[in-house]
Enzyme design. Structure first.
Site, PDB file in Angstrom:
ATOM      1  N   ASP A 237       0.858 -10.044  -3.594  1.00 33.73           N
ATOM      2  CA  ASP A 237       1.675  -9.645  -5.215  1.00 33.73           C
ATOM      3  C   ASP A 237       1.875  -8.259  -5.297  1.00 33.73           C
ATOM      4  OD1 ASP A 237      -1.046  -9.420  -6.358  1.00 33.73           O
ATOM      5  OD2 ASP A 237      -0.352  -8.413  -7.340  1.00 33.73           O
TER       6      ASP A 237
ATOM      7  N   ASP B 215      -5.636 -16.322   0.061  1.00 36.92           N
ATOM      8  CA  ASP B 215      -4.303 -15.234   0.602  1.00 36.92           C
ATOM      9  C   ASP B 215      -4.108 -14.297   1.855  1.00 36.92           C
ATOM     10  OD1 ASP B 215      -5.055 -13.501  -1.147  1.00 36.92           O
ATOM     11  OD2 ASP B 215      -3.337 -13.084  -2.522  1.00 36.92           O
TER      12      ASP B 215
ATOM     13  N   ASP C 109      -9.286  -8.935   3.899  1.00 32.02           N
ATOM     14  CA  ASP C 109      -8.518  -7.795   3.949  1.00 32.02           C
ATOM     15  C   ASP C 109     -10.085  -6.745   4.022  1.00 32.02           C
ATOM     16  OD1 ASP C 109      -7.610  -4.636   3.976  1.00 32.02           O
ATOM     17  OD2 ASP C 109      -6.896  -4.712   2.028  1.00 32.02           O
TER      18      ASP C 109
HETATM   19  P1  IMP Z   1     -10.497  -8.335  -0.395  1.00 29.15           P
HETATM   20  O1  IMP Z   1     -11.385  -8.393  -1.413  1.00 29.15           O
HETATM   21  O2  IMP Z   1     -10.343  -6.633   0.193  1.00 29.15           O
HETATM   22  O3  IMP Z   1     -10.601  -8.851   1.323  1.00 29.15           O
HETATM   23  O4  IMP Z   1      -8.939  -8.778  -0.933  1.00 29.15           O
HETATM   24  C1  IMP Z   1      -8.129  -9.506  -0.729  1.00 29.15           C
HETATM   25  C2  IMP Z   1      -7.652  -9.491  -1.948  1.00 29.15           C
HETATM   26  O5  IMP Z   1      -6.744  -8.123  -2.033  1.00 29.15           O
HETATM   27  C3  IMP Z   1      -6.240 -10.037  -1.947  1.00 29.15           C
HETATM   28  O6  IMP Z   1      -6.438 -11.734  -2.670  1.00 29.15           O
HETATM   29  C4  IMP Z   1      -5.568  -9.766  -2.917  1.00 29.15           C
HETATM   30  O7  IMP Z   1      -5.159 -10.222  -3.814  1.00 29.15           O
HETATM   31  C5  IMP Z   1      -5.498  -7.941  -2.738  1.00 29.15           C
HETATM   32  N1  IMP Z   1      -4.831  -7.932  -0.848  1.00 29.15           N
HETATM   33  C6  IMP Z   1      -5.315  -7.634  -0.388  1.00 29.15           C
HETATM   34  N2  IMP Z   1      -4.027  -6.838   0.762  1.00 29.15           N
HETATM   35  C7  IMP Z   1      -3.445  -7.145   0.209  1.00 29.15           C
HETATM   36  C8  IMP Z   1      -1.543  -7.422   0.861  1.00 29.15           C
HETATM   37  O8  IMP Z   1      -1.635  -6.383   1.826  1.00 29.15           O
HETATM   38  N3  IMP Z   1      -0.867  -7.432  -0.319  1.00 29.15           N
HETATM   39  C9  IMP Z   1      -1.519  -7.901  -1.677  1.00 29.15           C
HETATM   40  N4  IMP Z   1      -2.846  -8.294  -1.710  1.00 29.15           N
HETATM   41  C10 IMP Z   1      -3.431  -7.720  -0.912  1.00 29.15           C
HETATM   42 MG    MG Z   2      -5.373 -11.769  -4.874  1.00 23.44          MG
END
Ligand code: IMP
Ligand code: MG
Length: 195
Positions: free
Chosen positions: A165, A106, A109
Site C-alpha cells: 500500500d 510482502d 526492506d
Molecule cells: P521493513 O520492516 O522496512 O522491512 O518493511 C516492511 C514493511 O514496510 C512492509 O511490510 C511494507 O508494509 C512496508 N514497505 C516497505 N517498502 C515498501 C514499498 O516499496 N511499498 C509499500 N510498502 C513498503
Molecule cells: Mg506491511
C-alpha cells in the site's frame, strides 16, 4: 487508480508463474513424516501479505494451517518507521513445538518487520522456521535478514499493488507498480490513513 501509476514493475502473469515455483519449492523442502510431507504452519504478516498468501496457499496441495501476525510500521508514507506488533490481530498458538513454520511477508526492506516476527515466532519453539517474501529491496539491511524464499529482487523504488500500500491504498492492484512521484508526494505524511 491506474492513472496514478508511473510503470508496471511485475505483471500478473509474472507473479502467477513465480508463485507456482515458490509453492513447489516450499513443499519440496518439507521433511517427510509417515510417508507424507510434514504439515506446514503458514504465518502471513498482516496486512501486506494478505493477497500474496491467499494466492500462495491455493498452490500448496499438502496439509497446512494458517495463523496471523499483525505488525505495522509507523513511519512516513514511504519510509520505514518503528515496527509495532498488534497483539489483538495476532492469532498464534501458545507454542509451535514440532511445527514447520513459514513466515510470509510482502516485502523485505529495512528488515525490521520480519526480524520482529522471526524473534516472536522463534520464541514459540518451532521445529523449523523459514521466511518467504514476495519482494526484496537491494538494501544491506534486507540482505542481513535470512529469507529462504524470495519472489523477486527489485530496485530500490517505492512500489504498490498485490497487497502493498501507499497510505493504505492500492493494495487491490493485481500487479506490482511504481506510483507517479506526485501521487507519492500527495500521500506522504498521510500517516493516519496507513492502517
Ligand atoms: P521493513 O520492516 O522496512 O522491512 O518493511 C516492511 C514493511 O514496510 C512492509 O511490510 C511494507 O508494509 C512496508 N514497505 C516497505 N517498502 C515498501 C514499498 O516499496 N511499498 C509499500 N510498502 C513498503
Ligand atoms: Mg506491511
Amino acid at each position: 487508480m491506474e492513472t496514478d501509476l508511473e510503470s508496471i514493475l511485475i505483471t500478473q502473469d509474472q507473479i502467477a508463474h513465480r508463485l507456482d515455483e515458490l509453492a513447489r519449492q516450499m513443499v519440496a523442502d518439507l521433511p517427510v513424516e509417515d510417508g507424507q510431507p510434514a504439515e506446514l504452519a503458514l504465518i502471513p504478516i498482516m496486512t501486506g501479505a494478505l493477497v500474496f498468501t491467499a494466492d500462495l496457499i491455493r498452490r500448496i496441495p499438502t496439509m497446512l494451517r494458517l495463523y496471523t501476525v499483525a505488525i505495522a510500521s509507523y513511519g512516513g508514507a514511504t519510509t520505514p518507521g518503528q515496527a509495532k506488533m498488534n497483539r489483538g490481530l495476532t492469532s498464534l498458538p501458545k507454542d509451535l513445538t514440532g511445527r514447520h513454520v513459514v513466515l510470509v511477508d510482502d516485502i523485505l526492506d529495512s528488515g525490521q518487520t520480519i526480524s520482529m516476527a522471526q524473534d516472536h515466532v522463534r520464541a514459540l519453539n518451532p521445529a523449523s522456521l523459514k521466511t518467504c517474501v514476495l519482494l526484496r529491496k537491494p538494501t544491506d539491511a534486507a540482505r542481513n535478514v535470512p529469507a529462504e524464499y524470495v519472489g523477486f529482487d527489485i530496485p530500490d523504488r517505492f512500489v504498490v499493488g498485490y497487497g502493498l500500500d501507499l497510505a493504505g491504498y492500492y493494495r487491490n492492484l493485481p500487479m506490482i507498480a511504481v506510483p507517479r512521484p506526485e501521487v507519492i508526494h500527495r500521500h506522504t505524511g498521510d500517516q493516519a490513513a496507513r492502517l
